[in-house]
Design a protein around this motif. Structure first.
Motif, short mmCIF file in Angstrom:
data_model
loop_
_atom_site.label_atom_id
_atom_site.label_comp_id
_atom_site.label_asym_id
_atom_site.label_seq_id
_atom_site.Cartn_x
_atom_site.Cartn_y
_atom_site.Cartn_z
N THR A 56 0.84 -1.18 0.00
CA THR A 56 0.00 0.00 0.00
C THR A 56 0.88 1.24 0.00
O THR A 56 2.09 1.15 -0.20
N ILE A 57 0.25 2.39 0.18
CA ILE A 57 0.99 3.66 0.21
C ILE A 57 0.58 4.42 1.47
O ILE A 57 -0.60 4.39 1.84
N ALA A 59 -0.53 7.60 3.74
CA ALA A 59 -0.75 7.09 5.08
C ALA A 59 -2.07 6.32 5.15
O ALA A 59 -2.16 5.32 5.86
N SER A 60 -3.05 6.73 4.39
CA SER A 60 -4.39 6.23 4.68
C SER A 60 -4.62 4.77 4.28
O SER A 60 -5.56 4.15 4.74
N GLY A 61 -3.75 4.21 3.45
CA GLY A 61 -3.91 2.79 3.09
C GLY A 61 -3.43 1.84 4.16
O GLY A 61 -3.80 0.66 4.18
N ILE A 62 -2.60 2.35 5.09
CA ILE A 62 -1.87 1.43 5.97
C ILE A 62 -2.79 0.66 6.92
O ILE A 62 -2.62 -0.54 7.12
N GLY A 63 -3.76 1.34 7.49
CA GLY A 63 -4.65 0.66 8.45
C GLY A 63 -5.38 -0.51 7.81
O GLY A 63 -5.39 -1.63 8.34
N ILE A 64 -5.97 -0.27 6.65
CA ILE A 64 -6.71 -1.33 5.97
C ILE A 64 -5.74 -2.44 5.56
O ILE A 64 -6.00 -3.63 5.77
N ALA A 65 -4.59 -2.04 4.98
CA ALA A 65 -3.64 -3.03 4.47
C ALA A 65 -3.12 -3.94 5.58
O ALA A 65 -2.89 -5.13 5.36
N ALA A 66 -2.95 -3.39 6.78
CA ALA A 66 -2.44 -4.20 7.89
C ALA A 66 -3.44 -5.31 8.26
O ALA A 66 -3.05 -6.46 8.50
N VAL A 76 3.07 -6.80 5.16
CA VAL A 76 2.60 -5.65 4.37
C VAL A 76 3.74 -4.66 4.26
O VAL A 76 4.44 -4.40 5.23
N VAL A 77 3.94 -4.14 3.05
CA VAL A 77 4.95 -3.10 2.84
C VAL A 77 4.23 -1.86 2.34
O VAL A 77 3.30 -1.97 1.54
N PHE A 78 4.62 -0.69 2.86
CA PHE A 78 3.99 0.53 2.34
C PHE A 78 5.02 1.44 1.69
O PHE A 78 6.13 1.59 2.18
N ALA A 79 4.63 2.01 0.56
CA ALA A 79 5.48 2.97 -0.13
C ALA A 79 5.46 4.26 0.68
O ALA A 79 4.41 4.67 1.18
N ILE A 122 -2.23 -5.32 -3.96
CA ILE A 122 -2.14 -3.89 -3.67
C ILE A 122 -3.47 -3.44 -3.08
O ILE A 122 -4.54 -3.78 -3.60
N VAL A 123 -3.40 -2.72 -1.96
CA VAL A 123 -4.62 -2.29 -1.23
C VAL A 123 -4.57 -0.78 -1.01
O VAL A 123 -3.51 -0.23 -0.69
#
Ligand code: 5GP
Length: 197
Positions: A56-57, A59-66, A76-79, A122-123
Motif C-alpha cells: 500500500t501507500i 498514510a491512509s492505506g496502511i490501516g486497511i492493508a495491515a 505488508v509493505v507501504f510505499a 495492492i490495497v
C-alpha cells in the motif's frame, strides 16, 4: 459489498470537488471490525492467487492493508512519500500526484522489501484518477514483482482510475463503487456488483 455501501450511506459526507469524507470509519477514526470484514471479502475474491505480500501507500492505506495482511497471513509493505528527491540506490522510486493534496510526491520503497519473488495484493482506501495505483504498479514493475490483484475500499466510478486499471487486465476489486454523488443533497448511488457479498 453491502456492509461497506450501507456504512458509506450512513456516515459518508459528500463534499464539493468530488470528495467523499469517511473520517469517522476509515480516514481518521478507523473501524477495525469493518476492515476485518473487508479483508475477509478480499480473501474470498482473490482465492487461489499466490499472494505473499500486501502493498500500500502511506498514510491512509496502511490501516486497511495491515488488517488485510493479517487475514492473508503475509507481511505488508507501504510505499513512503517524501517531498525531496531521494537518489538512494537502495530504493525504487516514482512520482505520484496526490488527489487530495494536489501535490507531487516522490514515493519510495526499499529494494529489500520488494523483489521478483513477490506476488502482491495492492490495497488502498480510495481510487479516483488512479495516480496512486499507477505509482505503486510502477514500483512493482521496477522490482520485477507480480501484481496478483488490487483491492480498493471505495472507487469513485465516475473518475478515470478504475477504467485505466481494468484496461491493464489486472483483477481490481473495489468493495464499493460510487456511480454518482451529489454534494447538495448528499445522495450517493453505487454500481451493482453481483459477485460481491
Ligand atoms: P488517485 O490517485 O486515484 O487519484 O486518488 C487516490 C488517493 O487519493 C487515495 O489514496 C486517497 O487517499 C485519496 N482520495 C481520492 N479521492 C478521495 C476522496 O474522495 N476522499 C478521500 N478521503 N480520499 C480520496
Amino acid at each position: 459489498m453491502k456492509l461497506l455501501e450501507d456504512r458509506i450511506r450512513k456516515d459518508g459526507i459528500v463534499r464539493e470537488g468530488e470528495v467523499l469524507k469517511v473520517d469517522s470509519f476509515i480516514n481518521h477514526q478507523m473501524d477495525v471490525e469493518l476492515f476485518r470484514e473487508m479483508a475477509r471479502e478480499w480473501k474470498r475474491l482473490f482465492a487461489g492467487k499466490p499472494i505473499n505480500k500486501v502493498m500500500t501507500i502511506e498514510a491512509s492505506g496502511i490501516g486497511i492493508a495491515a488488517i488485510v495482511a493479517a487475514e492473508f497471513g503475509v507481511p505488508v509493505v507501504f510505499a513512503k512519500k517524501s517531498m525531496s528527491v531521494n537518489l538512494d540506490k537502495d530504493n525504487y522510486e516514482t512520482r505520484i500526484q496526490s488527489f487530495t493534496h494536489k501535490k507531487i510526491y516522490e514515493v519510495i520503497v526499499s529494494k529489500k522489501f520488494l523483489t521478483p519473488d513477490d506476488h502482491l495484493l495492492i490495497v488502498d482506501d480510495f481510487l479516483a484518477n488512479g495516480c496512486a495505483l499507477m505509482g505503486l504498479l510502477e514500483l512493482a514493475q521496477e522490482a520485477g514483482a507480480t501484481v496478483e490483484g488490487i483491492g480498493i475500499a471505495i472507487e469513485k466510478g465516475f473518475q478515470t482510475g478504475g477504467a485505466l486499471i481494468r484496461e491493464k487486465g489486472i483483477q481490481l476489486e473495489s468493495l464499493a463503487i460510487i456511480e454518482s454523488m451529489n454534494s447538495a443533497t448528499g445522495e450517493i448511488t453505487f454500481r451493482s456488483q453481483p459477485h460481491q457479498s
